[in-house]
Scaffold this motif. Structure first.
Motif, PDB file in Angstrom:
ATOM      1  N   GLU A 124     -12.451  -1.854  -2.156  1.00  0.00           N
ATOM      2  CA  GLU A 124     -11.435  -2.802  -1.694  1.00  0.00           C
ATOM      3  C   GLU A 124     -12.080  -4.127  -1.305  1.00  0.00           C
ATOM      4  N   ALA A 145     -12.712  -6.043  -4.524  1.00  0.00           N
ATOM      5  CA  ALA A 145     -11.460  -6.515  -5.125  1.00  0.00           C
ATOM      6  C   ALA A 145     -10.899  -7.706  -4.359  1.00  0.00           C
ATOM      7  N   ILE A 205     -11.318  -5.730 -10.850  1.00  0.00           N
ATOM      8  CA  ILE A 205     -10.573  -5.866 -12.098  1.00  0.00           C
ATOM      9  C   ILE A 205     -10.484  -7.323 -12.538  1.00  0.00           C
ATOM     10  N   HIS A 223      -1.881  -3.764 -13.763  1.00  0.00           N
ATOM     11  CA  HIS A 223      -3.200  -3.270 -13.382  1.00  0.00           C
ATOM     12  C   HIS A 223      -3.704  -4.015 -12.148  1.00  0.00           C
ATOM     13  N   ALA A 224      -3.544  -5.315 -12.170  1.00  0.00           N
ATOM     14  CA  ALA A 224      -3.918  -6.172 -11.040  1.00  0.00           C
ATOM     15  C   ALA A 224      -3.069  -7.434 -11.131  1.00  0.00           C
ATOM     16  N   PHE A 260      -0.967   0.728 -12.003  1.00  0.00           N
ATOM     17  CA  PHE A 260      -1.847   1.056 -10.884  1.00  0.00           C
ATOM     18  C   PHE A 260      -1.016   0.907  -9.617  1.00  0.00           C
ATOM     19  N   CYS A 261      -0.597   2.032  -9.066  1.00  0.00           N
ATOM     20  CA  CYS A 261       0.260   2.040  -7.882  1.00  0.00           C
ATOM     21  C   CYS A 261      -0.630   2.285  -6.660  1.00  0.00           C
ATOM     22  N   GLU A 262      -0.910   1.202  -5.919  1.00  0.00           N
ATOM     23  CA  GLU A 262      -1.862   1.304  -4.815  1.00  0.00           C
ATOM     24  C   GLU A 262      -1.690   0.094  -3.908  1.00  0.00           C
ATOM     25  N   ALA A 300      -2.855  -2.983  -5.389  1.00  0.00           N
ATOM     26  CA  ALA A 300      -2.338  -3.244  -6.738  1.00  0.00           C
ATOM     27  C   ALA A 300      -0.817  -3.439  -6.683  1.00  0.00           C
ATOM     28  N   THR A 330       6.435  -0.489  -9.590  1.00  0.00           N
ATOM     29  CA  THR A 330       6.123   0.496 -10.618  1.00  0.00           C
ATOM     30  C   THR A 330       7.399   1.102 -11.191  1.00  0.00           C
TER      31      THR A 330
END
Length: 407
Positions: free
Chosen positions: A96, A99, A105, A178-179, A215-217, A220, A226
């Motif tokens: 993290e 990122a 990414i 994705h990002a 990307f479910c976070e 993200a 999503t």
């Protein structure tokens, strides 16, 4: 009816069929015949029909024969690499942290956007060849390092080219969510709209998309974003899958299961609700030990609970430039055994029949009549050896559609 003459007959092999009731579906001293790119006969040597013949007959001398391996989760097409982030992590930075500092990414996005289609193909093809040399005959490749229409298109076109160049099946997954690209930092909803209403339908209309991923976070995309993408994919008749519960439990596994998704992938933080939803929907759990290893994670995916609920488990390399620069699916299977405590049989089923299921393919992954004749002859006698050896080259001959290509 048995053909008068088969194309290929392999004799005196130990066949790990992954069919039937025996461990590994093992047929000792067996034979397998191929015709027109499919398996035409399989069984013990003693049951081989009298007078059976083939254009090509090979005595395998007791060698192990398995289905071709299936790598069901890769990000294989990308520009550049992120070796510097490997260094950063070893100096204390978290995934993290990297990122949020503009790495991760987004750094691969910059390099991928800067590469032409031919440059991406030239960089990516050797990675695909490495996977194939280790026994992979079916490969999934995601987009997601473009985050704008033209680069996503280039990535998907390169994935198709790799399949054509190597003569294998490549399934593509569109990973527009994705990002968040830097140019949309303050316009998040506009980017989600672009992905759902422009990128996805355009690229699908061009025949470049086999499935849709996200990307479910926390770092993200949200479950609501999503869901919006999955609803659009469903309208277009495309199956869905999801990067879910890697860093936290966002309810992604239950979400993708509600769309009867092909798979939920990573899953270190998967909870009981998600497991139950996946079990009911038949959604495959794709375990990615390469990322777990590279990120030095400590929270294990809930393998025992997945077993208990009968959720099929696949294993993949997650080959990508930042968190899993892994070019051996067999090594991923070894990691799944040593790190996640899968048995060798579970791990091998996870890179054959259950990995095929995670791609929505039911014509491969087992040795059975009618299945594609994608096979691997190994320098090994027993299936467990494929998980036992750490690295090295064990694949001796790879058969794609019944045609032999030295590994």
């Amino acid at each position: 009816m048995m053909p008068t003459r088969w194309d290929l007959l392999l004799t005196h092999a130990n066949l790990a069929s992954f069919a039937g009731d025996m461990p590994f579906g093992l047929i000792e001293d067996g034979a397998l015949a191929c015709a027109d790119g499919r398996i035409a006969w399989i069984g013990p040597m003693r049951e081989l029909p009298p007078g059976a013949s083939a254009t090509h007959v090979e005595d395998l001398g007791g060698a192990l024969l398995t289905p071709g391996l299936v790598d069901c989760h890769t990000h294989l097409v990308f520009g550049g690499n992120r070796a510097n982030e490997f260094d950063m992590r070893l100096n204390g930075a978290s995934y993290e942290d990297i990122a949020r500092a503009g790495g991760g990414i987004v750094s691969s996005v910059r390099a991928t956007r800067a590469a032409s289609e031919d440059e991406l193909f030239a960089q990516s093809l050797p990675r695909a060849r490495a996977l194939l040399a280790d026994g992979v005959t079916t490969l999934e490749i995601k987009s997601g390092y473009g985050l704008e229409t033209e680069t996503e298109r280039r990535m998907l076109r390169v994935a198709r080219r790799i399949g054509s160049e190597l003569g294998i099946t490549v399934r593509t997954s569109f990973l527009g969510l994705h990002a968040l690209p830097p140019e949309y930092k303050e316009r998040r909803d506009d980017y989600v709209t672009l992905v759902c209403d422009t990128m996805l339908p355009e690229l699908a209309a061009e025949g470049l998309i086999d499935a849709v991923d996200a990307f479910c976070e926390k770092i993200a995309f949200t479950p609501a974003e999503t869901r919006r993408l999955f609803e659009r994919a469903t309208q277009l008749g495309l199956p869905v899958k999801l990067h879910a519960e890697q860093l936290s439990d966002q309810g992604g596994a239950a979400l993708v299961a509600s769309f009867h998704g092909l798979s939920a992938d990573h899953l270190e933080h998967l909870g009981d609700t998600g497991i139950a939803a996946m079990a009911e929907a038949g959604t495959v759990a794709v375990l990615l030990p390469g990322a777990f290893y590279a990120l030095r994670e400590t929270r294990l995916p809930p393998v025992a609970a997945l077993r208990e609920h009968g959720v099929p488990m696949a294993v993949a390399t997650d080959c990508n430039p930042g968190t899993s620069p892994l070019l051996s699916l067999r090594l991923a299977a070894n990691m799944a055994c040593t790190l996640f405590r899968l048995t060798p049989e579970e791990a091998l089923r996870a890179i054959t029949v259950d990995a095929a299921r995670a791609l929505g393919l039911d014509d491969r992954g087992t040795l059975a009549v009618g299945q594609r004749a994608d096979l691997v002859r190994w320098n090994a006698k027993h299936p467990a050896e494929l998980c036992y050896w750490i690295g090295g080259s064990l694949a001796r001959t790879i058969y794609r559609g019944g045609c032999a290509i030295p590994a």
